[in-house]
Every structure is written in C-alpha cells, then in structure tokens.
Design an enzyme around this catalytic site. Structure first.
Site, PDB file in Angstrom:
ATOM      1  N   ARG A  39       0.818  -1.216   0.000  1.00 13.10           N
ATOM      2  CA  ARG A  39       0.000   0.000   0.000  1.00 13.10           C
ATOM      3  C   ARG A  39       0.854   1.270   0.000  1.00 13.10           C
ATOM      4  NH1 ARG A  39      -5.031  -1.928   3.882  1.00 13.10           N
ATOM      5  NH2 ARG A  39      -6.328  -2.652   2.179  1.00 13.10           N
ATOM      6  N   LYS A 207     -13.443 -11.568   8.350  1.00 12.60           N
ATOM      7  CA  LYS A 207     -14.471 -10.597   8.758  1.00 12.60           C
ATOM      8  C   LYS A 207     -15.833 -11.181   8.403  1.00 12.60           C
ATOM      9  CE  LYS A 207     -11.414  -6.712   7.917  1.00 12.60           C
ATOM     10  NZ  LYS A 207     -11.012  -5.844   6.798  1.00 12.60           N
ATOM     11  N   GLY A 365      -7.052  -6.228   1.691  1.00 16.17           N
ATOM     12  CA  GLY A 365      -5.669  -6.051   2.117  1.00 16.17           C
ATOM     13  C   GLY A 365      -4.960  -7.378   2.328  1.00 16.17           C
ATOM     14  N   GLY A 389     -13.135  -3.740   1.795  1.00 14.91           N
ATOM     15  CA  GLY A 389     -14.498  -3.361   2.158  1.00 14.91           C
ATOM     16  C   GLY A 389     -15.112  -2.426   1.133  1.00 14.91           C
TER      17      GLY A 389
HETATM   18  P1  ADP Z   1      -9.185  -9.226   3.354  1.00 10.79           P
HETATM   19  O1  ADP Z   1      -8.259  -8.283   4.101  1.00 10.79           O
HETATM   20  O2  ADP Z   1      -8.534  -9.821   2.145  1.00 10.79           O
HETATM   21  O3  ADP Z   1     -10.523  -8.622   3.067  1.00 10.79           O
HETATM   22  P2  ADP Z   1      -9.995 -10.471   5.839  1.00 10.79           P
HETATM   23  O4  ADP Z   1      -9.394  -9.347   6.574  1.00 10.79           O
HETATM   24  O5  ADP Z   1     -11.464 -10.649   5.876  1.00 10.79           O
HETATM   25  O6  ADP Z   1      -9.467 -10.472   4.305  1.00 10.79           O
HETATM   26  O7  ADP Z   1      -9.412 -11.857   6.377  1.00 10.79           O
HETATM   27  C1  ADP Z   1      -8.047 -12.181   6.346  1.00 10.79           C
HETATM   28  C2  ADP Z   1      -7.714 -13.137   7.467  1.00 10.79           C
HETATM   29  O8  ADP Z   1      -8.589 -14.248   7.468  1.00 10.79           O
HETATM   30  C3  ADP Z   1      -6.326 -13.710   7.371  1.00 10.79           C
HETATM   31  O9  ADP Z   1      -5.537 -13.172   8.393  1.00 10.79           O
HETATM   32  C4  ADP Z   1      -6.545 -15.229   7.561  1.00 10.79           C
HETATM   33  O10 ADP Z   1      -5.617 -15.804   8.449  1.00 10.79           O
HETATM   34  C5  ADP Z   1      -7.930 -15.279   8.143  1.00 10.79           C
HETATM   35  N1  ADP Z   1      -8.625 -16.553   7.926  1.00 10.79           N
HETATM   36  C6  ADP Z   1      -8.880 -17.179   6.769  1.00 10.79           C
HETATM   37  N2  ADP Z   1      -9.482 -18.358   6.964  1.00 10.79           N
HETATM   38  C7  ADP Z   1      -9.623 -18.504   8.299  1.00 10.79           C
HETATM   39  C8  ADP Z   1     -10.153 -19.533   9.146  1.00 10.79           C
HETATM   40  N3  ADP Z   1     -10.668 -20.655   8.632  1.00 10.79           N
HETATM   41  N4  ADP Z   1     -10.128 -19.329  10.475  1.00 10.79           N
HETATM   42  C9  ADP Z   1      -9.592 -18.183  10.992  1.00 10.79           C
HETATM   43  N5  ADP Z   1      -9.084 -17.203  10.264  1.00 10.79           N
HETATM   44  C10 ADP Z   1      -9.085 -17.350   8.925  1.00 10.79           C
HETATM   45 MG    MG Z   2      -8.114  -7.770   6.160  1.00  9.47          MG
END
Ligand code: ADP
Ligand code: MG
Length: 408
Positions: A39, A207, A365, A389
């Site tokens: 970023r 999330k 992210g 988001g």
């Molecule tokens: P992004 O930033 O791409 O939108 P999120 O912030 O929603 O994604 O989620 C990212 C996190 O989700 C990562 O740190 C990953 O470790 C976690 N994650 C993925 N699958 C699982 C799971 N089954 N249980 C717990 N955490 C998870």
């Molecule tokens: Mg995230």
C-alpha cells in the site's frame, strides 16, 4: 457532477501550495517493521507527482483500529520510515495529527516534500457519528494547509467510510480524485456494468459478519459464489454439521440458511468446500488432517479441532470454477495463509486466477498480501485492489460516502 481529477489540480499548478492527500497506508506491522509495503508503494505515485510539481504534500492516513486515542502499536512512524526508503522525495513525520508538531512541521516544510501526519484514528472525531465532531476535525485538517490548500482523496480503501478525512473534508477544501481512486473505480465499473459471463465471486477471510452481509447482494449479480475462509463454518452450521472450535457467527446461522435457499431461487451456484483442514490449534506446527465437511469432529482432536483451510478436493474444485470463468472477483483468503500448512487453499485460488483467461480482480488487504507473500507475480492478475471493504460495497451497489463527497 463528476469528480475533478488529480491532473486537473496539477494543471492549475500546485507549486508552493499545501495539498492534503488522504492515502491508504493501512499496512501489516510486526512490531515496528512493515511486513508488506504494497500500500505504501501503491500510494507513492500520487504523492511524488504532487511533490515533483512543487507542492507541500501533507498525508493523512489510518492504521489499524485504534479506539480514538493514541496507541503506540498503531503509530504510522514505521510507515514514514519505510516510505522514506522507497522514494527520493524527502519524507518527514509529525507525531500528532493537527497538534503542535503537525503545525510546526507544516509551517517549516519545503516545497516538494512529504509530511506524513500521525494516525488519523487517534482522534475520536475522525470516525464520530456526530457530524459536528467530524466537521470540526475536517476544519482543523484544512487549516494545516493554510491559503491555497487542496484535498486529494487517494485512499480507495476508506471511501466507504463516512469519516472526517474522507467525506467531511471535501466541504473545507477544493477536492480532487487521486489516481488510485480513479483506477479502482474504472475496474469496478467493469465488474458491475457488463461483466463477461460466467462471473464468479470467491469470498473468504475472517471478517465473517461483514462479508455475510454482502453475499445476499452478490448472489443477484454473480453466476457462482465460492465460499472459503472463516465464513465457511457458519454455512456448515446452517447445514447442521459440527465444526469443532472453528470461527463461527452463531447469530447468523439462520440468515445463512436463508441465503442458501435464495441462491437456488436466483440460479446463483453457491459452492461450499467439501473438505477442510482441521488443526489441533492455531499455530504453525499444529497437528492437522483433512476431513470431509460432514465429519469435521471425527478426527484425532474431535470437537476441539479447528478448521484453518479448505481441503485439497475443495481447492481443486474452486480452481476449476475459476479457470472456467470469464470474470472473477476474489476477496478474502481461503485459510490462515500466514501459516504455511494452511496456505494451500489460498495458493490454489491465487494460482487459478493467474491461469484463467478471464478478467480477474483481487480485493482486500490480506488477499493482496497473500498474493505477494505466496510469491505470485502481481502482473498475473487483472487488477489488485487496495480496498477490500470499499470494493465489496461498490460491487453491492451501495453508495460510497467518499466518492459521493468528491462528486458533489
Ligand atoms: P481481506 O483483508 O482480504 O478482506 P480479511 O481481513 O477478511 O481479508 O481476512 C483475512 C484473514 O482471514 C487472514 O488473516 C486469515 O488468516 C484469516 N482466515 C482465513 N481463513 C480462516 C479460518 N478458517 N479461520 C480463521 N481465520 C481465517
Ligand atoms: Mg483484512
């Protein structure tokens, strides 16, 4: 009205003017070391363009989710250090946002330099639900620019927030759209206006409640929805399966049951994993095994196990769906990709995105960090969005306060 662009600001001339730029510098840290500077690198072109044109560039950004007060672990100081390593333009850091240090740095800064202000979310007015609070902060931010000031929004990752430095500030200063925001909107328009079908959306991450809310909307637009990551377990609960200690939103189980029926009615294929990597604990060296989704509690660790990745059968199925699509939007890792044993589902999805001939967009992210961290060449993706988001809300068809503010 459509937003004024950065180019129009540069055409007006910025020499000597103070330009306040809202950037997205919300990067992962390990202590005080930036572990993924994507970023920062993405934000630099706009800051450099302005600095090279002779502007005094004040940068406003947030990091993490501090609760409206200074917290050392969310300081932007490490980001300023990394930024200084990445650019020839001089970079200074103010240890506050609109306080004495920011004002004195801003007074002293020379043309063609960058001043990064401390985390905007250390000020509770940034995210306040009271418009008066936000307006007051926006006014103080604008005051830093003195006469001739301007505002550039280059923080696509924050445009879905009605925050002082994103939305309210546009009432205080002539406002312009940064190149990152412009580029993001161009790509997202391609996904909403006439996506080449089949159009597949892949959702994962942690999330869960945020993302469950978007599924309903995306189902009306996509041909297939592949679900991985932490969200999976709320779906599996809705099917009546045991999930051990996996991440779950018990309150949402009923809603998810509704989604499954709605998907069928809409003709959107909702595709869930068929196998999961179940682990003894949340750690690198944890014992783990692959189990079918209807028997997750039957392994060595019984109902104490937790699901940390989609299994190999699911990964192959997801990859095939992706390769056969003409448009793919992916948000959210399929598993805990930060730990090697649980990174394979995410890697399989990322690889499939690089293999398909379709147009691919990665949003989020952590998803973008996963792509880089797992060693994929960014050039293999159609677009890597900086805003998770924000891109989801755009794809849902919701109004984005930051974009609306620039357009009005
Ligand atoms: P992004 O930033 O791409 O939108 P999120 O912030 O929603 O994604 O989620 C990212 C996190 O989700 C990562 O740190 C990953 O470790 C976690 N994650 C993925 N699958 C699982 C799971 N089954 N249980 C717990 N955490 C998870
Ligand atoms: Mg995230």
């Amino acid at each position: 009205m459509t937003a004024q662009t950065l180019d129009s600001l540069l055409a007006e001339g910025v020499t000597g003017r103070r330009v306040l730029v809202r950037s997205d510098l919300n990067v992962p840290l390990d202590g005080d070391v930036v572990t993924d500077d994507g970023r920062i690198r993405a934000s630099l072109p706009v800051l450099e363009k302005l600095a090279r044109a002779g502007a005094r560039v004040l940068v406003v950004a947030h990091l993490g989710r501090p609760k409206g007060a200074p917290e050392p672990r969310f300081s932007l100081a490490p980001v300023a250090r990394r930024m200084a390593e990445l650019t020839e333009v001089p970079v200074a850091f103010a240890s506050d946002l609109v306080g004495e240090d920011a004002r004195s740095h801003s007074d002293r800064m020379s043309e063609g330099s960058i001043l990064l202000l401390e985390n905007v979310r250390f000020d509770p007015r940034e995210t306040s639900s009271e418009e008066g609070d936000r307006r007051a902060l926006a006014g103080e931010l604008a005051d830093l620019t003195a006469r001739g000031g301007a505002y550039v929004d280059d923080a696509f990752g924050a445009v879905h927030r009605r925050h002082a430095s994103v939305a309210d500030i546009t009432a205080e200063l002539p406002s312009y759209q940064g190149d990152l925001v412009r580029d993001e909107l161009q790509v997202l328009r391609r996904l909403t206006e006439a996506p080449q079908r089949p159009y597949t959306v892949v959702l994962g991450g942690s999330k869960v409640s945020d993302k469950l809310a978007v599924i309903e909307n995306l189902m009306t637009r996509a041909d297939a929805l592949l679900v991985g990551g932490g969200m999976v377990f709320t779906f599996l609960r809705a099917r009546g399966y045991g999930i051990g200690r996996s991440l779950v939103e018990e309150d949402e189980v009923e809603t998810v049951r509704g989604f499954m029926q709605e998907a069928q009615r809409l003709g959107c294929r909702l595709i869930l994993p068929t196998d999961i990597v179940m682990a003894a604990e949340f750690s690198d060296g944890a014992e783990h095994e692959v189990l079918p989704v209807d028997a997750l509690e039957t392994g060595t660790h019984g109902d104490q196990a937790l699901g940390l990745d989609i299994g190999p059968e699911s990964a192959a199925r997801f990859a095939k769906e992706i390769v056969d699509s003409n448009t793919v939007f992916w948000n959210g890792p399929m598993g805990v990709f930060e730990l090697e044993p649980f990174s394979h589902g995410t890697a399989a999805v990322a690889r499939a995105l690089t293999e398909t001939d379709g147009f691919t967009v990665v949003g989020g992210g952590d998803s973008a960090a996963a792509v880089r961290g797992l060693g994929f060449d960014e050039a293999g993706f159609g677009h890597i969005s900086t805003g998770g988001g924000a891109s989801l809300e755009y794809l849902e068809g919701r109004a984005l306060p930051g974009i609306d503010a620039l357009n009005s």
